[in-house]
Design a protein around this motif. Structure first.
Motif: not given
Length: 171
Positions: A73, A75, A125-129, A137, A140
């Protein structure tokens, strides 16, 4: 009489000169599909259902690389792209962060922190972080293709010619 012929000459040469300069810019590296959307990462994070499984062509500055057992992954701080799909990272703030998901192992040397990248992929989708201490948010994206830009590629096709009226100083 001289004034009229000079006017015609300028009117004929100016468009030809501008077309020549435009022709120097590299072509886009990825062709949009019928399902490619022009949404920003921030827009996708705010309306994930609207952009589910949409194709995107995004770019930006690499923040970090994380490798897992079966995927990696990256960022990325997203930036608008120019006509050649190069990130315009020098135009103020970015337009949101996102996570680029790639199969297998990604060598962080090939995707260096601070490097500029453009990718084509599909929103998954989305992923919290978090970014520092703040919640965030992250959309991805499953990456189909990616390109890390070299300094020479970022300068390629950019004209050193400018047009204007007035006085200027070049350092």
């Amino acid at each position: 009489m001289f004034h009229r012929s000079a006017s015609y000459l300028i009117r004929g040469l100016l468009p030809a000169g501008l077309l020549t300069l435009a022709a120097c810019a590299p072509a886009p590296i990825y062709k949009p599909s019928a399902s490619t959307v022009s949404a920003t990462p921030t827009m996708v994070a705010q309306s994930p259902d609207r952009y589910a499984s949409a194709d995107v062509i995004w770019g930006g500055r690499i923040v970090d690389v994380h490798n897992f057992a079966d995927h990696s992954e990256i960022e990325i701080l997203g930036y608008p792209l120019d006509s050649s799909q190069r990130p315009k990272a020098d135009n103020g703030g970015g337009w949101g962060r996102f996570i680029a998901v790639m199969p297998g192992y990604v060598e962080s040397f090939d995707y260096p922190s601070g490097g500029l990248v453009t990718l084509a992929g599909r929103v998954t989708g989305n992923r919290p972080g978090s970014v520092g201490e703040a919640g965030y948010v992250f959309p991805t994206v499953s990456v189909a293709q990616s390109h890390v830009w070299t300094a020479a590629e970022m300068q390629s096709g950019k004209s050193n010619v400018s047009f204007g009226i007035g006085v200027g100083v070049v350092h």
